[in-house]
Structure formats: C-alpha cells, structure tokens
Scaffold this motif. Structure first.
Motif, mmCIF file in Angstrom:
data_model
loop_
_atom_site.group_PDB
_atom_site.id
_atom_site.type_symbol
_atom_site.label_atom_id
_atom_site.label_comp_id
_atom_site.label_asym_id
_atom_site.label_seq_id
_atom_site.Cartn_x
_atom_site.Cartn_y
_atom_site.Cartn_z
ATOM 1 N N LYS A 1 40.511 32.988 39.450
ATOM 2 C CA LYS A 1 40.992 34.168 38.708
ATOM 3 C C LYS A 1 40.326 35.454 39.193
ATOM 4 O O LYS A 1 40.851 36.540 38.989
ATOM 5 C CB LYS A 1 40.734 33.974 37.208
ATOM 6 N N ASN A 2 39.150 35.290 39.823
ATOM 7 C CA ASN A 2 38.360 36.449 40.256
ATOM 8 C C ASN A 2 37.929 36.260 41.706
ATOM 9 O O ASN A 2 37.613 35.140 42.113
ATOM 10 C CB ASN A 2 37.095 36.601 39.392
ATOM 11 N N HIS B 1 31.081 41.641 33.945
ATOM 12 C CA HIS B 1 32.533 41.477 33.833
ATOM 13 C C HIS B 1 32.927 40.155 33.156
ATOM 14 O O HIS B 1 34.107 39.813 33.123
ATOM 15 C CB HIS B 1 33.170 41.591 35.220
ATOM 16 N N LYS C 1 44.688 42.509 44.481
ATOM 17 C CA LYS C 1 44.285 43.078 43.187
ATOM 18 C C LYS C 1 45.379 42.911 42.126
ATOM 19 O O LYS C 1 45.093 42.863 40.929
ATOM 20 C CB LYS C 1 43.944 44.566 43.378
ATOM 21 N N TYR D 1 44.588 39.027 41.159
ATOM 22 C CA TYR D 1 43.244 38.602 40.770
ATOM 23 C C TYR D 1 42.416 39.794 40.283
ATOM 24 O O TYR D 1 42.714 40.944 40.614
ATOM 25 C CB TYR D 1 42.502 37.975 41.964
ATOM 26 N N ASN D 2 41.352 39.483 39.525
ATOM 27 C CA ASN D 2 40.312 40.488 39.286
ATOM 28 C C ASN D 2 39.482 40.548 40.559
ATOM 29 O O ASN D 2 38.975 39.517 41.005
ATOM 30 C CB ASN D 2 39.411 40.079 38.114
ATOM 31 N N THR D 3 39.362 41.721 41.162
ATOM 32 C CA THR D 3 38.668 41.807 42.454
ATOM 33 C C THR D 3 37.475 42.751 42.400
ATOM 34 O O THR D 3 37.495 43.764 41.691
ATOM 35 C CB THR D 3 39.627 42.249 43.576
ATOM 36 N N THR E 1 35.653 31.900 40.041
ATOM 37 C CA THR E 1 35.375 33.060 40.885
ATOM 38 C C THR E 1 35.126 32.631 42.323
ATOM 39 O O THR E 1 34.318 31.741 42.588
ATOM 40 C CB THR E 1 34.140 33.832 40.346
ATOM 41 N N ASN F 1 38.671 46.116 40.991
ATOM 42 C CA ASN F 1 38.348 46.431 39.599
ATOM 43 C C ASN F 1 37.058 47.234 39.558
ATOM 44 O O ASN F 1 36.902 48.148 38.750
ATOM 45 C CB ASN F 1 38.162 45.145 38.791
ATOM 46 N N LEU G 1 32.595 37.071 33.993
ATOM 47 C CA LEU G 1 33.321 36.186 34.903
ATOM 48 C C LEU G 1 32.783 34.761 34.778
ATOM 49 O O LEU G 1 31.567 34.550 34.712
ATOM 50 C CB LEU G 1 33.157 36.656 36.351
#
Length: 213
Positions: free
Chosen positions: A6-7, A166, A104, A107-109, A173, A141, A168
C-alpha cells in the motif's frame, strides 16, 4: 514478488536520480584527496560525509574539513570543492517523473534520501532549470532528506520516523534503495525491500512486477 503493498518509500540516488560515485572519487583525487575511493564510496565513507548527511556540519564547515583532509587550507576555493562533490550528480532519466506521478495515484509514496546541503541545492536548481519544478514534493505524499531531519540511513531512527509519522504498516510498505546496508535495516523493521542495481531501473521494475495494474 511483492504482496499487499500500500506504501512505497523510494531512495533518490540511483533509484530516481542517476549518480556515479566514481566521478566524485576521481574529482576528489584530482583535488589531492589520498585514497579517494576509500574516502568516499557507495558502501562506506569518511565520517565527515555521514555528519554532513545529518546536517551536523554546515556546508562551510564541511568544506573546511575537506581542506584539512587534503592538507590545503589556502588554495582550494569553495567552488572547486563543490564542483568535485557535485560531479557525481547526473540527473533524472527521461520518464521517471511521469512514472512517479502514476505510482502516486495508486500508492502512498515517500522519498527518503541521504542528502546534504550542497547536493540538495544543486538538485533543487536542476529541477527548476530542467523541469520548472520548485522541488520533488509533487511526486510524493512527503519527501524526506536526511540533512533536514538530523538522521540518516541505515540508522533505524529515520525509518521509524517515517513509519510512525504516517502510521505505515511495515509489512504493507515497500522500500526501494540501491544500498544493501539500507535495505538490511528496513527488512529488520518488517518492510518489503528491493535492491535497485544497474542495469535494472525504476521503469523496468514497475513494468516487470505489474505494480501499476
């Protein structure tokens, strides 16, 4: 194959932005640095570089340390030292910025870069000149630079800071870096990792692993 990501946390040098350590080593050698490859390298370096990466030394203090190491406190100008230091900076390969924007969207980047005052300024000037960008913030992000944080990879604290800030989950990740010692810390913290080594590159990696489908 990576699962349930997800990250994504990206290193900068030789992941997004091309660098060549040998160019800086040669430039330092030309300035008179003995054992330049040992003095500054990919896997190990003189402690003044680590301190510069953490923001513990200002640019001027770092330059003076270089002069002291070379044993030449008079004739070497700030510009000569900066030019040698910046010799390793090559640039962003075509397509990488566009790819980061696509990543981006899914995903959360995050960017997590060991950086320093002199390289950071050169990169910001380069982004403005070549891409009309003020910085790297539009691609992530959040973008993090070691010298602005007072921490550097591979130390655990810099990874924990990003994860905690964040919220995470490490197992969700992915961390992409070109330095094995940085990946080792990330793995110990539970992150999924990928070692980026030439001739592999970011665009090939995302395509071959179907990470954008």
């Amino acid at each position: 194959m990576h699962n349930n990501i997800k990250n994504i946390i990206f290193d900068y040098g030789n992941v997004i932005f091309d660098i060549d350590f040998s160019k800086a080593q040669k430039a330092f050698q030309d300035l008179g640095v003995p054992d330049a490859a040992i003095f500054f390298g990919h896997k190990a370096q003189n402690e003044i570089f680590d301190r510069f990466d953490k923001g513990e030394l200002s640019a001027q203090e770092w330059r003076n340390e270089i002069r002291e190491l070379i044993g030449d406190s008079v004739s070497l100008s700030d510009q000569q030292i900066d030019d040698a230091w910046n010799a390793l900076l090559l640039g962003v390969p075509s397509g990488n910025h566009e790819l980061l924007l696509k990543i981006k969207e899914r995903y959360n980047t995050f960017l997590l870069s060991n950086n320093n005052e002199i390289h950071y300024q050169w990169i910001m000037d380069y982004l403005k000149r070549d891409f009309q960008l003020n910085d790297n913030s539009s691609f992530f992000n959040k973008d993090y630079y070691s010298h602005l944080m007072g921490m550097r990879k591979p130390n655990t604290d810099i990874f924990e800071f990003v994860l905690d800030t964040h919220q995470l989950i490490p197992e969700e990740t992915l961390f992409i870096d070109d330095s094995p010692q940085h990946l080792e810390t990330a793995r110990k913290l539970g992150l999924q990792t990928y070692l980026m080594t030439k001739p592999d590159n970011l665009q090939n990696y995302f395509k071959s692993n179907n990470l954008l489908k």
